[in-house]
Write an enzyme that holds these catalytic residues in place. Structure first.
Site, PDB file in Angstrom:
ATOM      1  N   HIS A 124      76.473   0.801  24.589  1.00  0.00           N
ATOM      2  CA  HIS A 124      75.929   1.247  23.301  1.00  0.00           C
ATOM      3  C   HIS A 124      76.996   0.967  22.230  1.00  0.00           C
ATOM      4  O   HIS A 124      78.194   0.969  22.526  1.00  0.00           O
ATOM      5  CB  HIS A 124      75.667   2.760  23.409  1.00  0.00           C
ATOM      6  N   ASP A 201      81.292   6.813  29.560  1.00  0.00           N
ATOM      7  CA  ASP A 201      80.304   7.287  28.602  1.00  0.00           C
ATOM      8  C   ASP A 201      79.095   7.772  29.403  1.00  0.00           C
ATOM      9  O   ASP A 201      78.311   6.975  29.909  1.00  0.00           O
ATOM     10  CB  ASP A 201      79.936   6.133  27.657  1.00  0.00           C
ATOM     11  N   GLN A 204      73.870   8.744  28.722  1.00  0.00           N
ATOM     12  CA  GLN A 204      72.547   8.532  29.325  1.00  0.00           C
ATOM     13  C   GLN A 204      72.511   8.968  30.787  1.00  0.00           C
ATOM     14  O   GLN A 204      71.498   8.794  31.462  1.00  0.00           O
ATOM     15  CB  GLN A 204      72.140   7.055  29.230  1.00  0.00           C
ATOM     16  N   LYS A 227      70.662  14.761  24.109  1.00  0.00           N
ATOM     17  CA  LYS A 227      69.894  13.969  25.076  1.00  0.00           C
ATOM     18  C   LYS A 227      69.628  14.763  26.351  1.00  0.00           C
ATOM     19  O   LYS A 227      68.934  14.296  27.245  1.00  0.00           O
ATOM     20  CB  LYS A 227      70.648  12.678  25.416  1.00  0.00           C
ATOM     21  N   CYS A 365      70.767   0.135  19.472  1.00  0.00           N
ATOM     22  CA  CYS A 365      72.230   0.199  19.264  1.00  0.00           C
ATOM     23  C   CYS A 365      72.953  -0.494  20.412  1.00  0.00           C
ATOM     24  O   CYS A 365      74.005  -0.031  20.871  1.00  0.00           O
ATOM     25  CB  CYS A 365      72.726   1.624  19.104  1.00  0.00           C
TER      26      CYS A 365
HETATM   27  N1  7TS Z   1      76.390   6.166  24.483  1.00  0.00           N
HETATM   28  C1  7TS Z   1      75.179   5.872  24.967  1.00  0.00           C
HETATM   29  C2  7TS Z   1      75.055   5.232  26.321  1.00  0.00           C
HETATM   30  C3  7TS Z   1      74.042   6.180  24.217  1.00  0.00           C
HETATM   31  O1  7TS Z   1      72.842   5.889  24.696  1.00  0.00           O
HETATM   32  C4  7TS Z   1      74.194   6.786  22.946  1.00  0.00           C
HETATM   33  C5  7TS Z   1      73.010   7.097  22.073  1.00  0.00           C
HETATM   34  C6  7TS Z   1      75.483   7.081  22.505  1.00  0.00           C
HETATM   35  C7  7TS Z   1      76.553   6.755  23.306  1.00  0.00           C
HETATM   36  C8  7TS Z   1      75.737   7.759  21.218  1.00  0.00           C
HETATM   37  O2  7TS Z   1      75.313   9.072  21.272  1.00  0.00           O
HETATM   38  P1  7TS Z   1      75.359  10.010  19.979  1.00  0.00           P
HETATM   39  O3  7TS Z   1      74.663  11.240  20.401  1.00  0.00           O
HETATM   40  O4  7TS Z   1      76.803  10.229  19.662  1.00  0.00           O
HETATM   41  O5  7TS Z   1      74.649   9.257  18.899  1.00  0.00           O
HETATM   42  N2  7TS Z   1      71.833   6.358  22.360  1.00  0.00           N
HETATM   43  C9  7TS Z   1      70.699   6.313  21.625  1.00  0.00           C
HETATM   44  C10 7TS Z   1      69.554   5.612  22.042  1.00  0.00           C
HETATM   45  O6  7TS Z   1      69.475   4.957  23.069  1.00  0.00           O
HETATM   46  N3  7TS Z   1      68.590   5.751  21.108  1.00  0.00           N
HETATM   47  O7  7TS Z   1      69.061   6.539  20.137  1.00  0.00           O
HETATM   48  C11 7TS Z   1      70.371   6.894  20.443  1.00  0.00           C
END
Ligand code: 7TS
Length: 407
Positions: A124, A201, A204, A227, A365
């Site tokens: 991401h 990370d 997910q 999430k 992203c």
């Molecule tokens: N890492 C992964 C693997 C992600 O899927 C996401 C967000 C992030 C980091 C960042 O997370 P945040 O909460 O700090 O924004 N992924 C997504 C997505 O797949 N659709 O919207 C956000």
């Protein structure tokens, strides 16, 4: 078949019970953010109704209760990740902030021109851009583990990518765009054999599978609460205590100090050293409630039910003509990305919405993944344990509807 009572679980999620354009909502955008159970909503509301106060500073009852609840949530995160102590858990805004914290406080002080940061092709943007910014600042190099057509990491040359110049390896446990589950434990072992620290990370991964930092033996683990059924604006960074101890804070302010004078500031102990300013108290409490909720269902049971959902969806979609599944890794979690021939994914998303089916259409992203496949975007259905086989059927019906409209 599954032991979960999905209908009972669904009753805990108020947002799921609504119609969109006259169709029952099928919420299949869980990789972007998940819906929240009443247990989480109530925990947040109860805090504001009954205990609202700032933490770590009041002698009065409300502040003590707020502090107890906030620190109680930290203890839940600690157990959830199987960390050694609460001091290893830093509350942050989310995975993005956690990665930036590690980039600034851990990697930046030791990164020199010519050094390398190792990531993968299927990250991401949150696990690409902070490292790229850092590398640009000091003249270091961003090195990328390649990927295969099935959306897996190509680890054939992996050993050679781990060099004496590599200052950190940062990889995702599960890809958000493809659903690929990466062999992060094995990769961590190999990196450690060469003395390279590892950040995983888990954004997910945590909603779908057990996360065990001791088993993975990673140095840092990051995730976002939203999430995994918790509020937005809260997440956690796990770091091994010895490393966090050595790291300087990256933000200064209240709560992260023991004493301040104009001559010198003495920083607070872990984890407060990294939590400058008033934190997201209600968010942390909501995250604690979300962990309780997931554990009451059972993370293994969640993983196994979601596997059934994904297998069923994949099987049904594979039977259709004119559709290409993007991401066909052997080990996947909860994500089905696809393109419908001759239709832009944004049109797919809009037509799906008109059938009550909420998915994400876009680059997710993860633009390097899109570049690899030579496509601008995909349509992505992503599942949670409250989704049903009927919702998968609604997804498949919507695909047929799109194909009819564009025939
Ligand atoms: N890492 C992964 C693997 C992600 O899927 C996401 C967000 C992030 C980091 C960042 O997370 P945040 O909460 O700090 O924004 N992924 C997504 C997505 O797949 N659709 O919207 C956000």
């Amino acid at each position: 078949m599954t032991k979960l009572n999905i209908q009972a679980i669904r009753r805990d999620f108020p947002t799921l019970h609504q119609e969109i354009y006259g169709f029952p909502l099928a919420y299949l955008d869980n990789a972007a953010t998940s819906q929240k159970p009443v247990q989480v909503i109530d925990a947040v509301a109860d805090f504001y109704r009954e205990d609202n106060a700032n933490v770590h500073r009041g002698v009065h009852q409300l502040s003590q209760r707020a502090t107890d609840s906030y620190e109680g949530a930290r203890a839940k995160v600690c157990r959830f990740l199987n960390a050694d102590s609460d001091e290893e858990i830093v509350f942050v805004r989310g995975a993005t902030e956690a990665i930036n914290l590690v980039a600034h406080s851990f990697v930046r002080p030791m990164l020199k021109a010519g050094d390398e940061v190792l990531i993968s092709h299927i990250e991401h943007h949150a696990n690409i851009v902070p490292w790229q910014m850092l590398c640009d600042q000091v003249g270091a190099k961003l090195v990328v583990i390649p990927m295969t057509e099935s959306g897996e990491l190509d680890l054939s040359g992996f050993d050679d990518l781990l060099t004496s110049k590599t200052k950190i390896m940062a990889v995702g446990q599960v890809s958000n765009a493809l659903g690929t589950v990466n062999p992060v434990k094995m990769m961590t072992e190999k990196a450690h054999a060469k003395g390279i620290p590892v950040l995983i990370d888990g954004a997910q991964a945590v909603p779908h599978m057990p996360a065990d930092v001791k088993d993975l033996d990673c140095d840092f683990y990051v995730f976002s609460g939203h999430k995994m059924f918790a509020p937005t604006g809260i997440g956690a960074l796990y770091g091994k205590q010895a490393l966090l101890d050595e790291m300087a804070p990256w933000q200064g302010g209240g709560d992260m100090i023991l004493s301040v004078s104009f001559e010198k500031t003495q920083y607070n102990a872990l984890p407060y050293k990294f939590e400058a300013g008033t934190p997201n108290i209600s968010g942390a409490i909501g995250l604690g409630a979300a962990i309780d909720y997931m554990q009451s269902i059972g993370i293994e049971a969640i993983a196994s039910y979601e596997h059934e959902l994904l297998s069923y969806a994949t099987e049904r979609v594979n039977k259709l003509d004119g559709i290409r599944v993007i991401g066909t890794a052997e080990h996947k979690a909860s994500v089905l990305s696809f393109v419908i021939e001759g239709v832009h994914p944004h049109d797919v998303g809009t037509i799906f919405d008109q059938q009550g089916v909420a998915i994400r259409a876009g680059h997710h992203c993860a633009q390097p993944v899109m570049q690899f496949f030579g496509i601008p975007a995909t349509a992505r259905a992503s599942f949670a344990f409250y989704n049903t086989m009927e919702e998968v059927d609604a997804l498949v019906d919507s695909i047929s509807k799109v194909q009819e409209l564009f025939a």
